[in-house]
Design a protein around this motif. Structure first.
Motif, PDB file in Angstrom:
ATOM      1  N   MET A   1       0.829  -1.217   0.000  1.00 17.00           N
ATOM      2  CA  MET A   1       0.000   0.000   0.000  1.00 17.00           C
ATOM      3  C   MET A   1       0.856   1.257   0.000  1.00 17.00           C
ATOM      4  O   MET A   1       0.767   2.097  -0.868  1.00 17.00           O
ATOM      5  CB  MET A   1      -0.885  -0.001   1.241  1.00 17.00           C
ATOM      6  N   LEU A   2       1.753   1.319   1.010  1.00 19.44           N
ATOM      7  CA  LEU A   2       2.662   2.471   1.093  1.00 19.44           C
ATOM      8  C   LEU A   2       4.017   2.035   0.513  1.00 19.44           C
ATOM      9  O   LEU A   2       4.199   0.878   0.192  1.00 19.44           O
ATOM     10  CB  LEU A   2       2.796   2.874   2.561  1.00 19.44           C
ATOM     11  N   TYR A   3       4.939   2.991   0.389  1.00 21.43           N
ATOM     12  CA  TYR A   3       6.257   2.653  -0.160  1.00 21.43           C
ATOM     13  C   TYR A   3       6.861   1.455   0.567  1.00 21.43           C
ATOM     14  O   TYR A   3       6.865   1.436   1.794  1.00 21.43           O
ATOM     15  CB  TYR A   3       7.246   3.809   0.013  1.00 21.43           C
ATOM     16  N   LEU A  56      -2.188   3.681  -1.101  1.00 19.39           N
ATOM     17  CA  LEU A  56      -2.711   4.291   0.128  1.00 19.39           C
ATOM     18  C   LEU A  56      -3.056   5.760  -0.091  1.00 19.39           C
ATOM     19  O   LEU A  56      -4.073   6.250   0.399  1.00 19.39           O
ATOM     20  CB  LEU A  56      -1.677   4.156   1.250  1.00 19.39           C
ATOM     21  N   ASP A  57      -2.216   6.449  -0.859  1.00 20.79           N
ATOM     22  CA  ASP A  57      -2.488   7.868  -1.132  1.00 20.79           C
ATOM     23  C   ASP A  57      -3.785   8.057  -1.900  1.00 20.79           C
ATOM     24  O   ASP A  57      -4.452   9.084  -1.779  1.00 20.79           O
ATOM     25  CB  ASP A  57      -1.319   8.478  -1.921  1.00 20.79           C
ATOM     26  N   LEU A  60      -6.715   7.412   0.819  1.00 23.86           N
ATOM     27  CA  LEU A  60      -6.848   8.316   1.962  1.00 23.86           C
ATOM     28  C   LEU A  60      -7.974   9.352   1.822  1.00 23.86           C
ATOM     29  O   LEU A  60      -8.711   9.573   2.793  1.00 23.86           O
ATOM     30  CB  LEU A  60      -5.517   9.014   2.245  1.00 23.86           C
ATOM     31  N   SER A  63     -11.190   7.943   2.980  1.00 33.11           N
ATOM     32  CA  SER A  63     -11.207   7.768   4.431  1.00 33.11           C
ATOM     33  C   SER A  63     -11.473   9.099   5.128  1.00 33.11           C
ATOM     34  O   SER A  63     -12.237   9.162   6.092  1.00 33.11           O
ATOM     35  CB  SER A  63      -9.873   7.185   4.874  1.00 33.11           C
TER      36      SER A  63
ATOM     37  N   LEU B  52      -5.888   2.935   7.974  1.00 34.56           N
ATOM     38  CA  LEU B  52      -6.333   2.167   6.807  1.00 34.56           C
ATOM     39  C   LEU B  52      -5.515   0.900   6.628  1.00 34.56           C
ATOM     40  O   LEU B  52      -5.893   0.019   5.873  1.00 34.56           O
ATOM     41  CB  LEU B  52      -6.191   3.029   5.551  1.00 34.56           C
ATOM     42  N   MET B  53      -4.370   0.832   7.297  1.00 43.15           N
ATOM     43  CA  MET B  53      -3.489  -0.316   7.074  1.00 43.15           C
ATOM     44  C   MET B  53      -3.864  -1.462   8.009  1.00 43.15           C
ATOM     45  O   MET B  53      -4.134  -1.258   9.187  1.00 43.15           O
ATOM     46  CB  MET B  53      -2.045   0.126   7.326  1.00 43.15           C
ATOM     47  N   ARG B  61       5.689  -4.276   8.051  1.00 43.19           N
ATOM     48  CA  ARG B  61       6.510  -3.079   7.833  1.00 43.19           C
ATOM     49  C   ARG B  61       7.429  -2.818   9.019  1.00 43.19           C
ATOM     50  O   ARG B  61       8.589  -2.456   8.841  1.00 43.19           O
ATOM     51  CB  ARG B  61       5.619  -1.853   7.602  1.00 43.19           C
ATOM     52  N   THR B  93      -4.179  14.917   7.326  1.00 44.98           N
ATOM     53  CA  THR B  93      -3.430  13.687   7.066  1.00 44.98           C
ATOM     54  C   THR B  93      -1.966  13.869   7.437  1.00 44.98           C
ATOM     55  O   THR B  93      -1.383  14.904   7.141  1.00 44.98           O
ATOM     56  CB  THR B  93      -3.527  13.335   5.575  1.00 44.98           C
ATOM     57  N   PRO B 117       8.770   6.108   6.251  1.00 45.09           N
ATOM     58  CA  PRO B 117       7.331   6.194   6.512  1.00 45.09           C
ATOM     59  C   PRO B 117       6.795   4.816   6.896  1.00 45.09           C
ATOM     60  O   PRO B 117       7.022   3.850   6.182  1.00 45.09           O
ATOM     61  CB  PRO B 117       6.741   6.644   5.170  1.00 45.09           C
ATOM     62  N   ILE B 118       6.132   4.744   8.043  1.00 45.99           N
ATOM     63  CA  ILE B 118       5.571   3.461   8.477  1.00 45.99           C
ATOM     64  C   ILE B 118       4.123   3.355   8.025  1.00 45.99           C
ATOM     65  O   ILE B 118       3.706   2.343   7.474  1.00 45.99           O
ATOM     66  CB  ILE B 118       5.721   3.284   9.999  1.00 45.99           C
ATOM     67  N   LEU B 119       3.329   4.395   8.258  1.00 49.77           N
ATOM     68  CA  LEU B 119       1.973   4.429   7.725  1.00 49.77           C
ATOM     69  C   LEU B 119       1.484   5.858   7.675  1.00 49.77           C
ATOM     70  O   LEU B 119       2.171   6.768   8.143  1.00 49.77           O
ATOM     71  CB  LEU B 119       1.018   3.540   8.553  1.00 49.77           C
ATOM     72  N   ARG B 120       0.306   6.044   7.082  1.00 47.74           N
ATOM     73  CA  ARG B 120      -0.232   7.383   6.952  1.00 47.74           C
ATOM     74  C   ARG B 120      -1.584   7.412   7.650  1.00 47.74           C
ATOM     75  O   ARG B 120      -2.404   6.521   7.484  1.00 47.74           O
ATOM     76  CB  ARG B 120      -0.364   7.736   5.468  1.00 47.74           C
ATOM     77  N   THR B 122      -5.163   9.637   8.660  1.00 43.13           N
ATOM     78  CA  THR B 122      -5.987  10.816   8.386  1.00 43.13           C
ATOM     79  C   THR B 122      -6.620  11.279   9.683  1.00 43.13           C
ATOM     80  O   THR B 122      -6.523  10.604  10.709  1.00 43.13           O
ATOM     81  CB  THR B 122      -7.114  10.542   7.376  1.00 43.13           C
ATOM     82  N   GLN B 125      -7.629   9.382  13.133  1.00 39.49           N
ATOM     83  CA  GLN B 125      -7.140   8.008  13.245  1.00 39.49           C
ATOM     84  C   GLN B 125      -5.966   7.956  14.214  1.00 39.49           C
ATOM     85  O   GLN B 125      -5.192   8.901  14.304  1.00 39.49           O
ATOM     86  CB  GLN B 125      -6.672   7.502  11.871  1.00 39.49           C
TER      87      GLN B 125
END
Lengths: 80, 254
Positions: A1-3, A56-57, A60, A63, B52-53, B61, B93, B117-120, B122, B125
């Protein structure tokens, strides 16, 4: 999902380089030069960064919208 | 001296090893990859996760984040460290970086880079978890491997038979590794260790000969950052010798 954090083939750390790479490319540096500057030498690592696409971007914003909707609903319920 | 350092920098080391068979040098290479232990997150207790993850991909990760491993864990041969990650997105975010993954007791243990970056998250959250890092070996899981590159090649021997060949410039540009250079009008070997035996220069000129140095090998180790490259090389030799001793003892007991 992410890098991805590591290169799939050799395991080198790449997670901290995507954002720097994107910033350099946005500044007008060619992708090849940007990778050289970041010290990404092997082609297994280079393809990791070049072919990256973050799902993921894309997800988002949906969400965020759901969160806002929920907040609005909660507020309206509070008024009643 | 049987081993000498050709080049060394922050995350890689290149050694020339003379007088040992290829199998011995290769054993050293494989031990550097799969027998030198390092810390990595292995167990994750997720207390809260409204991101979301999925929990699984988050744990995956975290396992991949390389952790700086202090020497004392290597010498002890075992160790467990608890790390915590507690992040909340108040405004818009935001990205949670590895710098927020903090060891509770031993502050020497920390991610190699704080910018992974581990996660993002918004707005609204949050994420709260405990991650348990332990010492493991690369043969068990590649997240425990301290090297990204561990390579052996024979030491190249580049011989220029004629110092003033007609097409000196073509020879210099034919080499993808820039082994040759022209100095004072003469063709010279600038960096023979970089030669990869691609033999491209031989297609251009017959004045060059490329051979392998008998009984000499180059061991090239690149560290991911958990350990310094020289520590990896020393430790792999140490563990190899220890294993050989054990093997000897087991044979004696037969």
């Amino acid at each position: 999902m992410l890098y991805p954090i590591r290169c799939f083939s050799c395991g080198a750390l790449l997670g901290d380089k995507y954002e720097k790479f994107n910033a350099l490319v946005k500044k007008g540096v060619s992708p090849a030069d940007a990778l050289d500057r970041l010290g990404v030498k092997r082609y297994c690592c280079r393809r990791m960064i070049l072919s990256q696409f973050s799902v993921l971007d894309k997800l988002l914003p949906y969400s965020e919208a759901v969160t806002e909707l929920r907040e609005r609903e909660e507020k309206e319920e509070g008024i009643e | 001296m049987p081993a000498s350092i050709i080049s060394k920098d922050k995350d890689s080391i290149r050694l020339r090893i003379d007088g040992y068979p290829l199998s011995a040098v290769n054993a050293l290479r494989r031990y550097a990859m799969s027998e030198v232990p390092v810390l990595a997150v292995d167990d994750v207790v997720i207390i809260e996760n409204s991101s979301l993850m999925y929990d699984e991909s988050l744990a995956n990760r975290l396992g991949q984040v390389p952790l700086r491993t202090p020497r004392k864990y290597l010498d002890a041969g075992e160790g467990q460290v608890m790390l915590v990650l507690d992040a909340y997105a108040e405004g818009g975010t935001r990205t949670v970086y590895s710098s927020e993954l903090i060891a509770v007791e031993d502050k020497e243990v920390k991610p190699v880079s704080g910018e992974i970056p581990i996660l993002r998250l918004t707005k609204g959250q949050n994420i709260k978890l405990e991650a348990y890092a332990r010492l493991g070996k690369g043969k068990e899981h590649s997240k425990f491997s301290p090297t990204s590159k561990s390579v052996v090649k024979p030491t190249p021997l580049v011989v220029i038979k004629n110092k003033n060949p007609k097409n000196a410039k073509a020879i210099v540009s034919s080499c993808p590794r820039n082994v040759f250079a022209i100095e004072g009008g003469e063709l010279v070997v600038k960096d023979q260790y970089s030669c990869t035996f691609c033999m491209e220069c031989l297609k251009v000129s017959g004045d060059i000969e490329i051979k392998e140095t008998p009984g000499s090998y180059i061991l090239d180790i690149e560290s991911i950052g958990q350990l310094d490259p020289d520590v990896i090389a020393l430790k792999s030799a140490e563990i190899l010798l220890r294993d050989l001793d054990e093997f000897n003892k087991a044979v004696d007991e037969l």
